[in-house]
Design a protein around this motif. Structure first.
Motif, PDB file in Angstrom:
ATOM      1  N   PRO A  66      19.029 -22.228  17.641  1.00  0.00           N
ATOM      2  CA  PRO A  66      17.595 -21.991  17.405  1.00  0.00           C
ATOM      3  C   PRO A  66      17.309 -20.901  16.372  1.00  0.00           C
ATOM      4  O   PRO A  66      18.150 -20.038  16.121  1.00  0.00           O
ATOM      5  N   HIS A  67      16.120 -20.994  15.796  1.00  0.00           N
ATOM      6  CA  HIS A  67      15.635 -19.983  14.866  1.00  0.00           C
ATOM      7  C   HIS A  67      15.428 -18.671  15.629  1.00  0.00           C
ATOM      8  O   HIS A  67      14.918 -18.675  16.743  1.00  0.00           O
ATOM      9  N   ILE A  68      15.841 -17.562  15.053  1.00  0.00           N
ATOM     10  CA  ILE A  68      15.619 -16.251  15.698  1.00  0.00           C
ATOM     11  C   ILE A  68      14.464 -15.578  14.984  1.00  0.00           C
ATOM     12  O   ILE A  68      14.492 -15.409  13.759  1.00  0.00           O
ATOM     13  N   GLY A 143      29.122 -18.424  16.973  1.00  0.00           N
ATOM     14  CA  GLY A 143      29.461 -17.151  16.340  1.00  0.00           C
ATOM     15  C   GLY A 143      29.283 -17.199  14.839  1.00  0.00           C
ATOM     16  O   GLY A 143      28.867 -18.214  14.276  1.00  0.00           O
ATOM     17  N   GLU A 144      29.602 -16.075  14.231  1.00  0.00           N
ATOM     18  CA  GLU A 144      29.471 -15.946  12.783  1.00  0.00           C
ATOM     19  C   GLU A 144      30.871 -15.890  12.181  1.00  0.00           C
ATOM     20  O   GLU A 144      31.726 -15.140  12.667  1.00  0.00           O
ATOM     21  N   MET A 145      31.111 -16.695  11.156  1.00  0.00           N
ATOM     22  CA  MET A 145      32.355 -16.594  10.387  1.00  0.00           C
ATOM     23  C   MET A 145      32.023 -15.706   9.204  1.00  0.00           C
ATOM     24  O   MET A 145      31.086 -16.005   8.440  1.00  0.00           O
ATOM     25  N   LEU A 168      31.915 -13.795  17.959  1.00  0.00           N
ATOM     26  CA  LEU A 168      31.093 -14.512  18.945  1.00  0.00           C
ATOM     27  C   LEU A 168      29.770 -13.776  19.190  1.00  0.00           C
ATOM     28  O   LEU A 168      29.749 -12.544  19.264  1.00  0.00           O
ATOM     29  N   PHE A 169      28.647 -14.523  19.307  1.00  0.00           N
ATOM     30  CA  PHE A 169      27.400 -13.861  19.708  1.00  0.00           C
ATOM     31  C   PHE A 169      26.579 -14.673  20.702  1.00  0.00           C
ATOM     32  O   PHE A 169      25.501 -14.232  21.124  1.00  0.00           O
ATOM     33  N   ASP A 170      27.075 -15.835  21.101  1.00  0.00           N
ATOM     34  CA  ASP A 170      26.311 -16.646  22.045  1.00  0.00           C
ATOM     35  C   ASP A 170      27.258 -17.662  22.670  1.00  0.00           C
ATOM     36  O   ASP A 170      28.218 -18.084  22.027  1.00  0.00           O
ATOM     37  N   HIS A 196      34.202 -10.519  19.370  1.00  0.00           N
ATOM     38  CA  HIS A 196      32.757 -10.504  19.616  1.00  0.00           C
ATOM     39  C   HIS A 196      32.069  -9.601  18.605  1.00  0.00           C
ATOM     40  O   HIS A 196      32.671  -8.638  18.129  1.00  0.00           O
ATOM     41  N   VAL A 197      30.798  -9.879  18.290  1.00  0.00           N
ATOM     42  CA  VAL A 197      30.040  -8.949  17.433  1.00  0.00           C
ATOM     43  C   VAL A 197      29.957  -7.611  18.179  1.00  0.00           C
ATOM     44  O   VAL A 197      30.058  -7.568  19.407  1.00  0.00           O
ATOM     45  N   LYS A 198      29.758  -6.554  17.432  1.00  0.00           N
ATOM     46  CA  LYS A 198      29.683  -5.242  18.058  1.00  0.00           C
ATOM     47  C   LYS A 198      28.404  -5.130  18.886  1.00  0.00           C
ATOM     48  O   LYS A 198      27.332  -5.532  18.443  1.00  0.00           O
ATOM     49  N   MET A 228      18.416  -8.179  18.712  1.00  0.00           N
ATOM     50  CA  MET A 228      18.104  -7.569  20.016  1.00  0.00           C
ATOM     51  C   MET A 228      17.845  -8.680  21.029  1.00  0.00           C
ATOM     52  O   MET A 228      17.107  -9.622  20.726  1.00  0.00           O
ATOM     53  N   LYS A 229      18.470  -8.550  22.193  1.00  0.00           N
ATOM     54  CA  LYS A 229      18.436  -9.662  23.150  1.00  0.00           C
ATOM     55  C   LYS A 229      18.186  -9.156  24.559  1.00  0.00           C
ATOM     56  O   LYS A 229      18.881  -8.222  25.004  1.00  0.00           O
ATOM     57  N   SER A 230      17.261  -9.788  25.284  1.00  0.00           N
ATOM     58  CA  SER A 230      17.092  -9.434  26.695  1.00  0.00           C
ATOM     59  C   SER A 230      18.337  -9.931  27.431  1.00  0.00           C
ATOM     60  O   SER A 230      18.964 -10.907  27.005  1.00  0.00           O
ATOM     61  N   VAL A 237      15.239 -11.192  19.090  1.00  0.00           N
ATOM     62  CA  VAL A 237      14.651 -10.960  17.750  1.00  0.00           C
ATOM     63  C   VAL A 237      15.657 -10.228  16.865  1.00  0.00           C
ATOM     64  O   VAL A 237      16.554  -9.546  17.350  1.00  0.00           O
ATOM     65  N   LYS A 238      15.423 -10.366  15.554  1.00  0.00           N
ATOM     66  CA  LYS A 238      16.339  -9.714  14.614  1.00  0.00           C
ATOM     67  C   LYS A 238      15.587  -8.719  13.737  1.00  0.00           C
ATOM     68  O   LYS A 238      14.361  -8.800  13.590  1.00  0.00           O
ATOM     69  N   TYR A 239      16.365  -7.794  13.174  1.00  0.00           N
ATOM     70  CA  TYR A 239      15.802  -6.828  12.225  1.00  0.00           C
ATOM     71  C   TYR A 239      16.900  -6.505  11.224  1.00  0.00           C
ATOM     72  O   TYR A 239      18.030  -6.221  11.622  1.00  0.00           O
TER      73      TYR A 239
HETATM   74  P1  ATP Z   1      16.637 -18.641  11.046  1.00  0.00           P
HETATM   75  O1  ATP Z   1      15.550 -17.831  10.402  1.00  0.00           O
HETATM   76  O2  ATP Z   1      16.273 -20.038  11.356  1.00  0.00           O
HETATM   77  O3  ATP Z   1      17.255 -17.950  12.214  1.00  0.00           O
HETATM   78  P2  ATP Z   1      18.314 -17.861   8.844  1.00  0.00           P
HETATM   79  O4  ATP Z   1      19.545 -18.485   8.294  1.00  0.00           O
HETATM   80  O5  ATP Z   1      17.260 -17.419   7.918  1.00  0.00           O
HETATM   81  O6  ATP Z   1      17.746 -18.848   9.940  1.00  0.00           O
HETATM   82  P3  ATP Z   1      19.170 -15.278   9.469  1.00  0.00           P
HETATM   83  O7  ATP Z   1      18.051 -14.448   8.966  1.00  0.00           O
HETATM   84  O8  ATP Z   1      20.425 -15.245   8.703  1.00  0.00           O
HETATM   85  O9  ATP Z   1      18.728 -16.714   9.746  1.00  0.00           O
HETATM   86  O10 ATP Z   1      19.465 -14.788  10.978  1.00  0.00           O
HETATM   87  C1  ATP Z   1      19.885 -15.627  11.999  1.00  0.00           C
HETATM   88  C2  ATP Z   1      21.374 -15.841  11.979  1.00  0.00           C
HETATM   89  O11 ATP Z   1      22.068 -14.621  12.166  1.00  0.00           O
HETATM   90  C3  ATP Z   1      21.896 -16.689  13.103  1.00  0.00           C
HETATM   91  O12 ATP Z   1      21.739 -18.047  12.838  1.00  0.00           O
HETATM   92  C4  ATP Z   1      23.350 -16.278  13.203  1.00  0.00           C
HETATM   93  O13 ATP Z   1      24.157 -17.152  12.449  1.00  0.00           O
HETATM   94  C5  ATP Z   1      23.407 -14.918  12.556  1.00  0.00           C
HETATM   95  N1  ATP Z   1      23.885 -13.846  13.452  1.00  0.00           N
HETATM   96  C6  ATP Z   1      24.750 -12.877  13.090  1.00  0.00           C
HETATM   97  N2  ATP Z   1      24.977 -12.024  14.092  1.00  0.00           N
HETATM   98  C7  ATP Z   1      24.239 -12.455  15.153  1.00  0.00           C
HETATM   99  C8  ATP Z   1      24.067 -11.997  16.478  1.00  0.00           C
HETATM  100  N3  ATP Z   1      24.651 -10.892  16.931  1.00  0.00           N
HETATM  101  N4  ATP Z   1      23.239 -12.707  17.284  1.00  0.00           N
HETATM  102  C9  ATP Z   1      22.610 -13.811  16.840  1.00  0.00           C
HETATM  103  N5  ATP Z   1      22.727 -14.295  15.589  1.00  0.00           N
HETATM  104  C10 ATP Z   1      23.540 -13.630  14.745  1.00  0.00           C
END
Ligand code: ATP
Length: 377
Positions: A66-68, A143-145, A168-170, A196-198, A228-230, A237-239
Motif C-alpha cells: 500500500p501507499h504510505i 523489504g527494501e533492497m 525487512l520492514f513488513d 531488518h531496517v533500523k 512511523m508505525k503504530s 506515515v513517512k517523513y
Molecule cells: P508511495 O507514495 O505509493 O508509498 P513511493 O514510491 O513514492 O510510493 P516512497 O516515498 O519511496 O514511496 O516511500 C514508500 C516506500 O518506502 C515503500 O514502498 C518502501 O519500499 C520504502 N521503505 C523503506 N523503508 C521502509 C520502512 N521502514 N517501512 C516502510 N516502507 C519503507
C-alpha cells in the motif's frame, strides 16, 4: 489477453465477470510469465486488490504494497496521527520495494509494480533464510533492497558499501495483505536472522524534540528518513530528511525531461515546509538554498553540455549475479518495462558475474537536442 484459467480464479476471489472484462480491456490486468510460472499482475487496483497485486493461484494472491502517506509538517502530523498511540520510528531505507514469497516451491521476489524480478529472485536467498517460508508459507516478507549495485536506482544508502542488501520492514499475509503487528515482525526477524531496517525506538508525541534531532542526524549522514508505525500497523506515515529532498532533485535534474513536474514540485515543497517548521535562518538557510539551487541546476546544465557534445544522456548500473542468464533475463524485464537498457560489460568477480548496464534516456536527450537546436515553444 488474460486466459480463462485466471479469469476463473478472479471470479472465485469475488471479482464480477464484467469488472474483469473492463479491467482487461483497459490493460489494468495483464498475464506475465517467469521461468515457466504464469501469473496475473494488477496495474490498477480493483475491489481490495491493490495496484501491484500478483495472482499465481487461489492460495497465492500477493497483495500490492500500500501507499504510505507522508507528513510534511512533522510536529502537527505526528500529533494528529499518533495522539493516542505510541509509535515505532523505523529507518526509511532508500532502495526498491520487494515482496518475497514462496510460490510452488520457489521463493520469488516481486517488485512494487507486480513483476517477478529475475535479479532479486536470484539473489534473495543470499539474505533471507528459506526455512522461514517452510515454517510460514502463507506469509510474505516485505523489504527494501538497497545498495550501490542495484538494477533500478543510481544510489544506495551510505551504510551499504558494496553490492546490495535486503532490509525487512513488513510481514503480510497472503490473500489479505494484512500486516503482522510490529512486535511479531521483530520477533520473527530475530528468530530467523532476517536483516531488518533500523528501529530507532518506540516514541510518543511528547518526544517530538528527539524526533527532530533524529531527522537532523539522519540528514547529516545522508540518510533518507523515517517511517512511523503504530504497534498494530494500522497507522503508518513517512517523513523524509532535507538531504533526501535535495538529493532527489539532484538525481532528477540530470534527466529533467523524463520526470513529471510534480516530481520537483513535491521535493521543493517538502523542503520549504521543513525550513519553515524548523525556523531555519542565517547561514544554515543560505547553505540549504545553495544546495537546492545547485542540485537543480548543475546536473541539468551538465546534461545540456553532454548533448551538445553529441553524447546521449545515460546512466550506468552495476549488479552482481550468479548466473549470466539472470542478466539476460533482466534485459528482457527492462524491455517489458519500456526502458532502453543494454549490457555494456560482463566480468567475473569472486565466483560471481558483475554486469554493467547502460540505461539511455531517449526523451531527455531528444528534448535537449531540439532545444539546443533552437526549437521555439
Ligand atoms: P508511495 O507514495 O505509493 O508509498 P513511493 O514510491 O513514492 O510510493 P516512497 O516515498 O519511496 O514511496 O516511500 C514508500 C516506500 O518506502 C515503500 O514502498 C518502501 O519500499 C520504502 N521503505 C523503506 N523503508 C521502509 C520502512 N521502514 N517501512 C516502510 N516502507 C519503507
Amino acid at each position: 489477453m488474460v486466459s480463462s484459467h485466471f479469469k476463473e480464479i478472479l471470479m472465485r476471489l469475488g471479482l464480477p465477470e464484467d469488472r474483469i472484462e473492463v479491467l482487461e480491456a483497459k490493460g489494468g490486468i495483464t498475464e506475465e510469465e517467469f521461468d515457466g510460472i504464469r501469473y496475473l499482475r494488477f496495474k490498477d487496483s480493483a475491489r481490495g486488490l491493490r495496484r501491484g497485486t500478483v495472482v499465481f493461484d487461489e492460495a497465492n494472491v500477493i497483495l500490492g504494497f500500500p501507499h504510505i502517506k507522508r507528513v510534511v509538517s512533522l510536529r502537527a502530523g505526528v500529533m494528529r496521527i499518533f495522539k493516542r498511540t505510541p509509535f515505532y520510528v523505523e529507518e526509511k531505507v532508500d532502495g526498491y520495494n520487494v515482496r518475497v514469497a514462496l510460490v510452488s516451491d520457489r521463493v520469488l521476489a516481486i517488485t512494487r509494480g507486480g513483476f517477478v524480478c529475475p535479479f532479486t529472485t536470484e539473489r534473495i536467498l543470499d539474505f533471507v533464510p528459506e526455512e522461514f517460508f517452510k515454517d510460514y508459507p502463507h506469509l510474505v516478507l516485505v523489504g527494501e533492497m538497497a545498495g550501490p549495485e542495484s538494477p533500478y536506482l543510481v544510489e544506495g544508502p551510505p551504510y551499504v558499501e558494496e553490492d546490495i542488501r535486503f532490509f525487512l520492514f513488513d510481514i503480510q499475509e497472503k490473500g489479505t495483505g494484512k500486516s503482522l503487528p510490529v512486535q511479531e515482525r521483530l520477533k520473527l526477524a530475530e528468530e530467523y536472522g532476517i536483516p531488518h531496517v533500523k528501529v530507532f525506538g518506540l516514541y510518543t508525541v511528547d518526544r517530538i524534540e528527539d524526533l527532530y534531532d533524529l531527522i537532523e542526524r539522519l540528514s547529516r549522514e545522508g540518510r533518507e528518513g523515517v517511517v512511523m508505525k503504530s504497534p498494530d500497523m494500522k497507522r503508518v506515515v513517512k517523513y523524509v530528511t532535507p538531504f533526501a529532498n535535495v538529493n532527489d532533485v539532484k538525481i532528477g535534474a540530470k534527466v529533467f525531461f523524463e520526470l513529471p513536474p510534480g516530481y520537483f514540485m513535491s521535493r521543493i515543497m517538502r523542503l520549504a515546509f521543513y525550513v519553515a517548521e524548523r525556523r531555519i535562518k542565517g547561514e544554515r538557510f543560505e547553505e540549504l538554498a545553495r544546495n537546492l539551487g545547485k542540485a537543480l541546476l548543475e546536473p541539468f546544465v551538465e546534461s545540456i553540455w553532454d548533448v551538445e557534445q553529441g553524447d546521449e544522456i545515460a546512466e550506468v548500473f552495476r549488479i552482481r549475479v550468479k548466473r549470466i542468464e539472470t542478466a539476460y533475463k533482466m534485459v528482457t524485464h527492462f524491455e517489458r518495462l519500456g526502458l532502453n537498457i543494454k549490457i555494456e560489460d560482463i566480468e567475473e568477480v569472486g565466483g560471481m558475474w558483475r554486469i554493467t548496464f547502460k540505461r539511455a534516456y531517449d526523451e531527455a536527450t531528444r528534448e535537449i537536442r531540439e532545444l539546443i537546436g533552437g526549437r521555439a515553444f
